[in-house]
Motif scaffolding. Structure first.
Motif, PDB file in Angstrom:
ATOM      1  N   GLY A   1      -0.645   3.717  -4.908  1.00 27.05           N
ATOM      2  CA  GLY A   1       0.101   3.548  -3.641  1.00 27.05           C
ATOM      3  C   GLY A   1       1.105   4.814  -3.519  1.00 27.05           C
ATOM      4  O   GLY A   1       1.255   5.331  -4.461  1.00 27.05           O
TER       5      GLY A   1
ATOM      6  N   SER B   1       0.792  -1.154  -0.105  1.00 30.05           N
ATOM      7  CA  SER B   1      -0.007   0.091  -0.202  1.00 30.05           C
ATOM      8  C   SER B   1       1.026   1.171  -0.076  1.00 30.05           C
ATOM      9  O   SER B   1       0.643   2.382  -0.415  1.00 30.05           O
ATOM     10  CB  SER B   1      -0.854  -0.005   1.102  1.00 30.05           C
ATOM     11  OG  SER B   1      -1.914  -1.126   1.212  1.00 30.05           O
ATOM     12  N   ALA B   2       1.877   1.248   0.775  1.00 24.76           N
ATOM     13  CA  ALA B   2       2.917   2.396   0.702  1.00 24.76           C
ATOM     14  C   ALA B   2       4.346   1.967   1.030  1.00 24.76           C
ATOM     15  O   ALA B   2       4.451   0.890   1.815  1.00 24.76           O
ATOM     16  CB  ALA B   2       2.331   3.399   1.908  1.00 24.76           C
TER      17      ALA B   2
ATOM     18  N   LEU C   1       4.447  -1.519  -5.205  1.00 27.02           N
ATOM     19  CA  LEU C   1       3.344  -0.661  -4.802  1.00 27.02           C
ATOM     20  C   LEU C   1       2.115  -0.797  -5.713  1.00 27.02           C
ATOM     21  O   LEU C   1       2.227  -1.245  -6.924  1.00 27.02           O
ATOM     22  CB  LEU C   1       3.593   0.912  -5.006  1.00 27.02           C
ATOM     23  CG  LEU C   1       4.557   1.319  -3.875  1.00 27.02           C
ATOM     24  CD1 LEU C   1       5.033   2.715  -4.374  1.00 27.02           C
ATOM     25  CD2 LEU C   1       3.724   1.562  -2.350  1.00 27.02           C
TER      26      LEU C   1
END
Length: 298
Positions: free
Chosen positions: A201, A173-174, A197
């Motif tokens: 993201g 997600s990050a 990502l």
């Protein structure tokens, strides 16, 4: 039963095996050995304040009231606590730029050091946090702290190459690099972050970079490179490498003025390492900048 937790527990020993992960260049092997042997008091004593062990620097104004009189016998202890507060404040600013993060999301700290930021991210978002480092010693330390805090089912460090991370395409997600991009080629690094990502993201980095307007890296930047055996990139290189790898900057924040108080305070402490003067002079003469860049994967 959380099968992901079981998998993490089963592979912890494998992740912290002392080896230089493949594929790695001879330079990366040197860096792995450098951090395996590193034991600077400045990193350990600051982390002892509250159990969050960082490998980055601080931002924000110094709380001189909290420091008190420099002649006081407790002044050095207060100074160390203040330096640590500024380092944690830096990590909080990085996390402010990660965007919304759900409890089942996976975040990646590339170049995680001893894991302080991973713990902070889990406490803030309640999510999974995976750290990667070339140093088996650092990974062992981070995983031991996670077990002590009973968050090892959610927070783990792996011994691996940040240019070849063991995560599926689009599964993260990050992600972030906190003062670790100077050890790798930026195009290779951002290609790997772009791969792991998910679309949309967020990637964030806080880094020192040399200012293209200065013309070339200054003598102070060269001294910093020599001290840490790294290769500081220019601000322009970051923007080009991101553009080439589908990372579109959403925010660029110049933290140079915000980090100077940290360095000026650290230079007065018993924990000086000899590099403080180079940082202070480089920031003051404009040849070096301390930047936060937050970019979305498109």
């Amino acid at each position: 039963m959380d099968t992901r937790v079981t998998s993490i527990e089963q592979t912890t020993a494998q992740r912290t095996t002392a080896f230089v992960p493949s594929p790695a260049s001879p330079y990366q092997g040197d860096i792995a050995r450098y951090w395996d042997q590193e034991a600077r008091p400045v990193n350990l004593r600051l982390g002892d304040v509250d159990g969050l062990y960082h490998h980055h620097y601080g931002i924000g104004d110094v709380d001189h009231a909290a420091l008190g009189d420099s002649a006081d016998s407790a002044y050095e202890k207060k100074l160390i606590a203040e330096l640590h507060r500024l380092e944690s404040a830096q990590a909080e600013v990085l996390m402010d730029h990660l965007g919304p993060v759900g409890g089942e999301a996976t975040l990646v700290d590339a170049g995680c050091g001893r894991g302080g930021s991973m713990v902070m991210a889990h406490r803030r978002f309640g999510c999974y946090v995976e750290g990667v480092t070339l140093s088996a010693k650092q990974a062992d330390f981070a995983n031991r702290r996670a077990r002590e805090l009973r968050i090892d089912g959610r927070v783990q460090a792996r011994v691996c190459n940040m240019l070849d991370m063991p995560f599926g395409t689009g599964q993260v997600s990050a992600s972030w690099n906190n003062e670790s991009t100077m050890y790798v080629d930026l195009h290779d690094l951002f290609a790997e972050h772009s791969r792991i990502l998910e679309t949309g993201g967020r990637y964030v980095t806080i880094t020192g970079c040399w200012n293209p307007r200065y013309g070339q890296p200054s003598k102070w930047v060269s001294q910093i490179n020599a001290h840490f055996e790294c290769n500081i990139h220019s601000r322009r290189e970051y923007m080009r490498a991101m553009a080439d790898n589908r990372l579109v900057p959403q925010s660029v924040v110049d933290l140079t003025a915000a980090t100077l108080p940290y360095w000026e305070l650290r230079a007065t402490s018993s924990l000086v390492t000899g590099v403080e003067e180079a940082f202070i002079n480089a920031y003051r003469d404009g040849s070096f900048q301390y930047l936060l860049i937050a970019a979305d994967r498109v």
